[in-house]
Scaffold this motif. Sequence first.
Motif, PDB file in Angstrom:
ATOM      1  N   SER A  36       0.824  -1.212   0.000  1.00  0.00           N
ATOM      2  CA  SER A  36       0.000   0.000   0.000  1.00  0.00           C
ATOM      3  C   SER A  36       0.858   1.262   0.000  1.00  0.00           C
ATOM      4  CB  SER A  36      -0.928   0.009   1.220  1.00  0.00           C
ATOM      5  OG  SER A  36      -0.172  -0.023   2.421  1.00  0.00           O
ATOM      6  N   ARG A  37       2.151   1.095   0.247  1.00  0.00           N
ATOM      7  CA  ARG A  37       3.102   2.205   0.204  1.00  0.00           C
ATOM      8  C   ARG A  37       4.201   1.836  -0.792  1.00  0.00           C
ATOM      9  NH1 ARG A  37       2.696   5.781   4.763  1.00  0.00           N
ATOM     10  NH2 ARG A  37       1.087   5.100   6.234  1.00  0.00           N
ATOM     11  N   PRO A  38       3.892   1.839  -2.082  1.00  0.00           N
ATOM     12  CA  PRO A  38       4.823   1.315  -3.089  1.00  0.00           C
ATOM     13  C   PRO A  38       6.093   2.133  -3.273  1.00  0.00           C
ATOM     14  CG  PRO A  38       2.947   2.368  -4.151  1.00  0.00           C
ATOM     15  CD  PRO A  38       2.622   2.298  -2.684  1.00  0.00           C
ATOM     16  N   TYR A  39       6.151   3.289  -2.614  1.00  0.00           N
ATOM     17  CA  TYR A  39       7.351   4.129  -2.664  1.00  0.00           C
ATOM     18  C   TYR A  39       8.386   3.733  -1.613  1.00  0.00           C
ATOM     19  CZ  TYR A  39       4.381   6.062   0.976  1.00  0.00           C
ATOM     20  OH  TYR A  39       3.564   6.181   2.072  1.00  0.00           O
ATOM     21  N   MET A  40       8.014   2.885  -0.644  1.00  0.00           N
ATOM     22  CA  MET A  40       8.926   2.557   0.454  1.00  0.00           C
ATOM     23  C   MET A  40      10.118   1.744  -0.022  1.00  0.00           C
ATOM     24  SD  MET A  40       8.075   3.982   3.340  1.00  0.00           S
ATOM     25  CE  MET A  40       9.141   3.029   4.433  1.00  0.00           C
ATOM     26  N   VAL A  41      11.284   2.058   0.543  1.00  0.00           N
ATOM     27  CA  VAL A  41      12.546   1.427   0.155  1.00  0.00           C
ATOM     28  C   VAL A  41      13.265   0.927   1.401  1.00  0.00           C
ATOM     29  CG1 VAL A  41      14.828   1.871  -0.840  1.00  0.00           C
ATOM     30  CG2 VAL A  41      12.794   2.897  -1.880  1.00  0.00           C
ATOM     31  N   SER A  42      13.832  -0.270   1.318  1.00  0.00           N
ATOM     32  CA  SER A  42      14.728  -0.769   2.363  1.00  0.00           C
ATOM     33  C   SER A  42      16.160  -0.533   1.909  1.00  0.00           C
ATOM     34  CB  SER A  42      14.496  -2.263   2.604  1.00  0.00           C
ATOM     35  OG  SER A  42      15.488  -2.786   3.490  1.00  0.00           O
ATOM     36  N   VAL A  43      16.875   0.310   2.650  1.00  0.00           N
ATOM     37  CA  VAL A  43      18.289   0.572   2.366  1.00  0.00           C
ATOM     38  C   VAL A  43      19.098  -0.468   3.142  1.00  0.00           C
ATOM     39  CG1 VAL A  43      20.162   2.258   2.547  1.00  0.00           C
ATOM     40  CG2 VAL A  43      17.838   3.029   2.025  1.00  0.00           C
ATOM     41  N   THR A  50      19.145  -1.603   7.067  1.00  0.00           N
ATOM     42  CA  THR A  50      19.758  -0.667   8.001  1.00  0.00           C
ATOM     43  C   THR A  50      18.964   0.621   8.136  1.00  0.00           C
ATOM     44  OG1 THR A  50      21.152   0.296   6.275  1.00  0.00           O
ATOM     45  CG2 THR A  50      22.084  -1.527   7.534  1.00  0.00           C
ATOM     46  N   CYS A  51      18.324   1.054   7.040  1.00  0.00           N
ATOM     47  CA  CYS A  51      17.587   2.315   7.048  1.00  0.00           C
ATOM     48  C   CYS A  51      16.394   2.208   6.105  1.00  0.00           C
ATOM     49  CB  CYS A  51      18.471   3.459   6.539  1.00  0.00           C
ATOM     50  SG  CYS A  51      19.505   4.250   7.793  1.00  0.00           S
ATOM     51  N   GLY A  52      15.470   3.126   6.291  1.00  0.00           N
ATOM     52  CA  GLY A  52      14.392   3.283   5.340  1.00  0.00           C
ATOM     53  C   GLY A  52      14.787   4.266   4.257  1.00  0.00           C
ATOM     54  N   GLY A  53      13.923   4.408   3.290  1.00  0.00           N
ATOM     55  CA  GLY A  53      14.106   5.371   2.218  1.00  0.00           C
ATOM     56  C   GLY A  53      12.834   5.397   1.389  1.00  0.00           C
TER      57      GLY A  53
END
Length: 254
Positions: A36-43, A50-53
């Motif tokens: 539902s949040r297709p912009y979310m990135v796992s860095v 380690t981080c979101g993006g």
Amino acid sequence: MTIISLLLLASLLPHLTFTAHVNVGIVNGKEATPHSRPYMVSVQVKERHTCGGFLISDRFVMTAAHCLNNSPVVTVVLGAHDLRKKSENSVRYKVDSYHQHPDYTEASFFNDILLLKLDRIVRLNDNIKWISIPAEGSDIKAGSVCSVAGWGRLETNGKKSDHLMETDVKVMNNTECERKWGKNYFSTSQMMCVHGNGGSCDGDSGGPLVCGDTAVGVTSFGDPARCNSPKQPEVYIKISAYITWIKKITGNII
């Protein structure tokens, strides 16, 4: 990202009378509806979160500058919900170039913003889409209900979530936030903060603060002792203050 957090905090100790925790998972939240949040990135470093993006175009990911403090090489995973699953059609991308804000230093959290140019054009689909960013100089009214999401810790010193979690938050008055943090640590022109029953925790740095359908902030730092602290609210870099720099890096494609 415990090692990175500790190293960053160690570097801050000579400069701060109190420290802030970085990589601020979601406390008192709920599991997001998958994709539902297709912009979310796992860095990720060595294929570990380690981080979101978040994706802001078909070539650029935005995250927090401090996510690179001890990790000069990262990859990003797009289209994920459960980070343990390799079968949900998530895609890993390498980074072609790293663009920390030129005025960011490890001695503080000012200008804690980073752009990652991916090694190839992103193929968009139902699970992978970019999110809009605000107009230059725009502000969000105090009291506005927005949201944060991430794969970070579910409670202070707790475990990280493999599933994307989310929660609603309210934007705090910037003068009140400055009073709580102090001018040495908080900039009313470059930062904003939120409060609520839920909030960010370790592992969510770099993720977006989303108001409506726009990413308005980058998760940056918070209370070192307690996630979602009422005394020291979570702080976000205000994206609208950096639009000129962002367009310079991205070639005006945003």
